[in-house]
Design a protein around this motif. Structure first.
Motif, mmCIF file in Angstrom:
data_model
loop_
_atom_site.group_PDB
_atom_site.id
_atom_site.type_symbol
_atom_site.label_atom_id
_atom_site.label_comp_id
_atom_site.label_asym_id
_atom_site.label_seq_id
_atom_site.Cartn_x
_atom_site.Cartn_y
_atom_site.Cartn_z
ATOM 1 N N VAL A 4 32.516 47.881 41.049
ATOM 2 C CA VAL A 4 33.059 46.970 42.058
ATOM 3 C C VAL A 4 34.282 46.241 41.518
ATOM 4 O O VAL A 4 34.269 45.733 40.390
ATOM 5 N N THR A 5 35.340 46.180 42.342
ATOM 6 C CA THR A 5 36.501 45.345 42.041
ATOM 7 C C THR A 5 36.625 44.280 43.122
ATOM 8 O O THR A 5 36.638 44.597 44.315
ATOM 9 N N VAL A 6 36.693 43.022 42.699
ATOM 10 C CA VAL A 6 36.877 41.895 43.627
ATOM 11 C C VAL A 6 38.319 41.428 43.503
ATOM 12 O O VAL A 6 38.743 40.975 42.428
ATOM 13 N N ARG A 43 34.560 44.002 38.050
ATOM 14 C CA ARG A 43 35.831 43.548 37.503
ATOM 15 C C ARG A 43 36.535 42.773 38.620
ATOM 16 O O ARG A 43 36.203 42.893 39.795
ATOM 17 N N THR A 44 37.524 41.962 38.240
ATOM 18 C CA THR A 44 38.322 41.226 39.220
ATOM 19 C C THR A 44 39.795 41.555 39.041
ATOM 20 O O THR A 44 40.226 42.015 37.985
ATOM 21 N N ALA A 45 40.553 41.321 40.093
ATOM 22 C CA ALA A 45 42.001 41.500 40.056
ATOM 23 C C ALA A 45 42.613 40.463 40.990
ATOM 24 O O ALA A 45 41.988 40.062 41.983
ATOM 25 N N THR A 46 43.839 40.007 40.668
ATOM 26 C CA THR A 46 44.481 38.987 41.481
ATOM 27 C C THR A 46 45.937 39.349 41.762
ATOM 28 O O THR A 46 46.525 40.206 41.095
ATOM 29 N N ASP A 52 51.495 45.641 40.315
ATOM 30 C CA ASP A 52 50.448 46.327 41.083
ATOM 31 C C ASP A 52 49.342 45.374 41.527
ATOM 32 O O ASP A 52 48.322 45.815 42.064
ATOM 33 N N HIS A 53 49.537 44.057 41.296
ATOM 34 C CA HIS A 53 48.548 43.050 41.695
ATOM 35 C C HIS A 53 47.169 43.344 41.099
ATOM 36 O O HIS A 53 46.138 43.040 41.714
ATOM 37 N N GLY A 54 47.154 43.921 39.903
ATOM 38 C CA GLY A 54 45.891 44.243 39.260
ATOM 39 C C GLY A 54 45.221 45.505 39.767
ATOM 40 O O GLY A 54 44.148 45.875 39.282
ATOM 41 N N LEU A 55 45.843 46.177 40.738
ATOM 42 C CA LEU A 55 45.242 47.373 41.344
ATOM 43 C C LEU A 55 46.039 48.610 40.937
ATOM 44 O O LEU A 55 46.649 49.294 41.766
ATOM 45 N N THR A 56 46.021 48.898 39.659
ATOM 46 C CA THR A 56 46.702 50.074 39.148
ATOM 47 C C THR A 56 45.924 51.334 39.530
ATOM 48 O O THR A 56 44.782 51.265 40.002
#
Length: 247
Positions: A4-6, A43-46, A52-56
């Protein structure tokens, strides 16, 4: 175990003392902790994590379900990242849009509509009714969830009719809203869940956290066969000579 990515803008929490008091480590941290209770890999991304806003590509390769919270900076999400996420959803990645993510680029891209609605901030009561009690996203809930202070979202909600409507909200001011909408886009499961304004402690609510865990498990890709597209060889023996083809 689901990977899961939040994802979260993580702007309000750093710019507003009111929001920081409710979510000192960010909305994504509370959502991630709630989902992690089910034993999933989190994991989280912001937004501000690089171009890539953490979404590579590598992060999305390692993601089965992506949860998305956005509000103030929808326009700052790069179109290339939106297309990347859109393609992954069509390929089978689950996507969960939270509250004001109804107006995110990616949710509007998936819905193909404006995703507009009525809204009001008055700290009013919401009763979130379970209208599809047999659905797995409603597991462990009562007939309704009562939230004492929320931001009102009201109809009309400009989205396609959901494949399944799990929750419908009533607000103290009189409005109603389709608050739990399930869709299928390509091979991916998509869920929109309305509760979650940044100045109210809604993601701390135990019932809301249960919905998040249930939704992750529902949205996760299954083990079915990958679809095949394009020109196909016959399964049975047939005469394939046909000089009328123009391909």
């Amino acid at each position: 175990m689901v990977r899961v990515t939040v994802w979260n803008e993580f702007r309000h929490e750093r710019e507003s003392d009111v929001v920081a008091e409710v979510y000192p480590d960010g909305i994504h941290a509370v959502v991630a902790d709630a989902v992690a209770e089910a034993g999933h890999d989190i994991r989280t991304a912001t937004l501000d994590e690089g171009p890539d806003h953490g979404l590579t590509e590598s992060v999305l390769d390692d993601t089965d379900v992506l949860l998305w919270w956005g509000h103030a900076a929808h326009d700052e999400v790069r179109d290339e990242v939106v297309e990347r996420v859109h393609d992954r959803v069509l390929d089978g990645t689950g996507f969960i849009a939270l509250h004001s993510a109804h107006y995110s680029k990616i949710f509007k891209r998936l819905m193909g509509t404006s995703c507009s609605l009525k809204w009001r901030e008055a700290a009013e009561r919401e009763r979130l009714w379970v209208v599809e009690p047999g659905h797995p996203i409603a597991d462990g809930l009562g007939e309704y969830v009562e939230l004492p202070e929320t931001e009102m979202y009201g109809e009309r909600f400009d989205v396609p009719a959901p494949d399944t409507l799990v929750f419908s909200s009533w607000f103290e001011g009189g409005e109603i809203f389709r608050s739990g909408c399930c869709y299928r886009r390509g091979s991916g499961n998509v869920f929109y869940f309305r509760p979650g304004h940044e100045t109210y402690p809604i993601y701390h609510d135990e019932a809301v956290q249960q919905v998040l865990r249930n939704a992750v498990e529902w949205a996760a890709p299954g083990d079915g066969p990958d679809p095949a597209f394009g020109n196909a060889d016959p399964i049975e023996e047939i005469d394939t000579d046909d000089d009328r083809t123009v391909h």
